[in-house]
Motif scaffolding. Structure first.
Motif, PDB file in Angstrom:
ATOM      1  N   GLU A  91       2.990   7.357  -3.086  1.00 35.52           N
ATOM      2  CA  GLU A  91       4.230   6.519  -2.003  1.00 35.52           C
ATOM      3  C   GLU A  91       2.514   6.510  -0.932  1.00 35.52           C
ATOM      4  O   GLU A  91       3.135   5.085  -0.952  1.00 35.52           O
ATOM      5  CB  GLU A  91       5.340   7.179  -1.707  1.00 35.52           C
ATOM      6  N   LYS A  92       2.415   7.623  -0.174  1.00 39.44           N
ATOM      7  CA  LYS A  92       1.367   7.278   0.901  1.00 39.44           C
ATOM      8  C   LYS A  92       0.460   6.404   0.182  1.00 39.44           C
ATOM      9  O   LYS A  92      -0.255   5.263   1.079  1.00 39.44           O
ATOM     10  CB  LYS A  92       0.976   8.674   1.398  1.00 39.44           C
ATOM     11  N   ALA A  93      -0.197   6.835  -1.259  1.00 39.83           N
ATOM     12  CA  ALA A  93      -1.246   6.260  -1.527  1.00 39.83           C
ATOM     13  C   ALA A  93      -1.152   4.332  -1.256  1.00 39.83           C
ATOM     14  O   ALA A  93      -1.937   4.162  -1.118  1.00 39.83           O
ATOM     15  CB  ALA A  93      -1.603   7.114  -2.931  1.00 39.83           C
ATOM     16  N   ILE A  94      -0.143   3.998  -2.008  1.00 33.58           N
ATOM     17  CA  ILE A  94       0.465   2.784  -2.128  1.00 33.58           C
ATOM     18  C   ILE A  94       0.476   2.222  -0.435  1.00 33.58           C
ATOM     19  O   ILE A  94       0.182   0.458  -0.680  1.00 33.58           O
ATOM     20  CB  ILE A  94       1.597   2.769  -3.003  1.00 33.58           C
ATOM     21  N   GLU A  95       1.123   2.521  -0.486  1.00 35.55           N
ATOM     22  CA  GLU A  95       1.254   1.718   1.603  1.00 35.55           C
ATOM     23  C   GLU A  95       0.892   2.112   1.895  1.00 35.55           C
ATOM     24  O   GLU A  95       0.403   0.960   2.953  1.00 35.55           O
ATOM     25  CB  GLU A  95       2.414   3.423   2.034  1.00 35.55           C
ATOM     26  N   ASP A  96      -0.828   2.634   2.336  1.00 34.60           N
ATOM     27  CA  ASP A  96      -2.027   2.453   2.154  1.00 34.60           C
ATOM     28  C   ASP A  96      -2.746   1.486   2.320  1.00 34.60           C
ATOM     29  O   ASP A  96      -3.941   1.128   2.842  1.00 34.60           O
ATOM     30  CB  ASP A  96      -2.330   4.347   2.926  1.00 34.60           C
ATOM     31  N   SER A  97      -3.025   1.545   0.808  1.00 31.87           N
ATOM     32  CA  SER A  97      -3.936   0.761   0.197  1.00 31.87           C
ATOM     33  C   SER A  97      -3.284  -0.776   0.444  1.00 31.87           C
ATOM     34  O   SER A  97      -4.253  -1.522   0.368  1.00 31.87           O
ATOM     35  CB  SER A  97      -3.374   1.272  -1.305  1.00 31.87           C
TER      36      SER A  97
END
Length: 505
Positions: free
Chosen positions: A88-94
């Protein structure tokens, strides 16, 4: 390729984003060993506190015993705690505009085996090649006869399911890799997984002036009004049964029919009603009208004729068929007199007022039709002028939704392709509208929303506040707001579009 170190809830993630073809990205996430170990320690402690282990006092069982007895459970707990917040964090920051649901799977280096054999033709046919079974056997895995395979991405990725085991089969750099469809969490090792996501492509909206539509107002003639009023008389017609003679031109007939082709019944329907036309009239299925003339209720008749080339079912268009008719009744249609009494029944004081009111209604009807045509024409041109590649998985997901309500029905390839084309068009429409809303900063404020709710309530004869409460209770406020946004988008496009060449406004 984008590489970043990101922190998620105190965990330092290593994130690598790569292109994976049209509208796809692969996000590779690595959680370092120290964070994996910390989560294992929490899982051990949780099991130690809450589960009785024979031979040990509660809370005293050593880690090696817990690992031996509850290893699979502990591993799954670690994955459950680490993976969701990490992706979730990786997708948000992407900052990627992701559409659809992400697909999470282990990295390719955790494959059980790989082979250079050419397998994709068989796999795309959803057949398990014998050579693939042999490769499994070499790795002490037996694939049963009940195993099934499905295509995820033709020529690239497949899923093999054998009982409770799922295997991912993927092609990469000419080789075919096979791996278990489950994430691996081990102490003292990083937890690595990949996410395949569909990404909404950038959308370049063309110059609005390149769009061309008919902006002229509608023209309702006196003949149009007369024709419309005549249709209202038809709706109020009274049908008197005829019992003392056979059917003739001008009667209304009610009948059952059955269409037979090559000795097989293809269509049948009951209680069909038509007005029997004259022989010299331009009517469809003239043979049926002619066959009904002279028949009496209760009689049956068989005729043979050729279906028109534009018949709804292309399989039988232009084919000679047998048509069985069973006449159930004939009726004399009595139209109401066009006078003040008829006008009063329709809510007017007299015929003159009714005619004027009908003209206004017909103008509004034609304007709504004109608006619908303008919107359809604008969207057709926008889709044509805007290059948008819709991810296949998104189209397939829409097709599944369209067909899930008819699970017992089998669709032809042609019908599935129609669903696919429709789904792709609807997705493009949504994306284009949303892009224009964002680009032109089109909004609906609370005051506008309240006014529209009041207008709708009054038109339905309801109390505005109660009507609003009904909308809120059924979660339809956002639906209404989105509808208003779409209307504003088309208002904007109609204003900006050019007048279609050859038309005088």
């Amino acid at each position: 390729m984008i590489q970043n170190d990101k922190r998620s809830g105190g965990i330092q993630l290593k994130v690598d984003i790569q292109d994976a073809g049209l509208g796809k990205k692969i996000i590779r996430i690595e959680i370092p060993p120290e964070d994996v170990n910390a989560e294992f320690e929490k899982a051990y402690e949780e099991v130690r506190k809450n589960i009785d282990v024979p031979g040990f006092r509660k809370g005293r069982a050593p880690k090696n015993i817990l690992r031996l007895r509850f290893g699979e459970y502990i591993k799954n707990e670690v994955i459950e705690k680490l993976v969701p917040p990490a992706y979730e964090k990786a997708i948000e920051d992407s900052k990627l505009d992701i559409v659809g649901s992400p697909d999470i799977y282990p990295p390719i280096e955790q494959s059980i085996f790989s082979t250079n054999a050419e397998l994709q033709d068989d796999l795309d046919k959803e057949e398990i090649p014998e050579i693939l079974k042999q490769e499994f056997q070499k790795n002490n895995i037996t694939i049963s006869d009940k195993a099934v395979i499905s295509v995820t991405i033709a020529g690239k990725k497949w899923i093999l399911i054998d009982g409770r085991k799922r295997y991912i089969i993927s092609k990469n750099n000419g080789a075919t890799f096979v791996q278990l469809d489950e994430l691996l969490a081990k102490e003292n090792e990083p937890l690595i997984f990949e996410i395949s996501v569909d990404v909404k492509p950038p959308i370049e909206i063309p110059d609005y002036s390149l769009l061309e539509i008919d902006k002229s107002d509608v023209n309702v003639t006196e003949d149009d009004v007369k024709e419309y009023i005549e249709s209202l008389r038809e709706q109020s017609a009274i049908y008197d049964p005829i019992e003392d003679r056979p059917a003739q031109e001008g009667d209304s007939a009610v009948f059952n029919y059955r269409i037979t082709y090559e000795d097989k019944t293809k269509y049948s329907q009951s209680d069909i009603s038509i007005d029997i036309g004259k022989a010299d009239e331009d009517i469809k299925f003239k043979e049926i009208h002619q066959a009904l003339i002279g028949m009496k209720p209760g009689e049956e008749k068989d005729i043979t004729f050729t279906l028109p080339e534009d018949f709804s079912d292309p399989e039988f268009a232009g084919k000679e068929v047998s048509f069985h008719i069973e006449l159930k009744g004939i009726y004399k249609k009595q139209l109401p007199e066009l006078n003040d009494d008829f006008a009063k029944e329709k809510g007017s004081e007299n015929l003159e007022q009714f005619t004027a009111k009908t003209w206004n209604e017909l103008v509004e009807i034609r304007r709504r039709e004109k608006r619908e045509n303008q919107e359809a024409e604008l969207m057709s041109q926008l889709i044509e002028k805007t290059q948008i590649d819709v991810p296949e998985s998104l189209i397939e997901s829409r097709v599944e939704k369209l067909t899930e309500s008819a699970k017992d029905q089998t669709f032809t390839d042609e019908e599935i392709n129609t669903f696919r084309d429709f789904s792709a068009k609807m997705i493009k429409r949504e994306w284009i509208i949303n892009e224009i809303i964002e680009r032109e900063n089109i909004t609906v404020d609370d005051e506008e929303l309240e006014m529209e709710i009041q207008r709708m309530a009054i038109s339905r004869g309801k109390d505005p506040q109660k009507y609003k409460s009904q909308l809120e209770a059924t979660n339809r406020i956002n639906e209404l707001k989105n509808s208003m946004l779409r209307e504003k988008v088309f208002n904007f496009l109609i204003e900006k579009a050019s007048v279609k060449k050859g038309l005088i406004v």
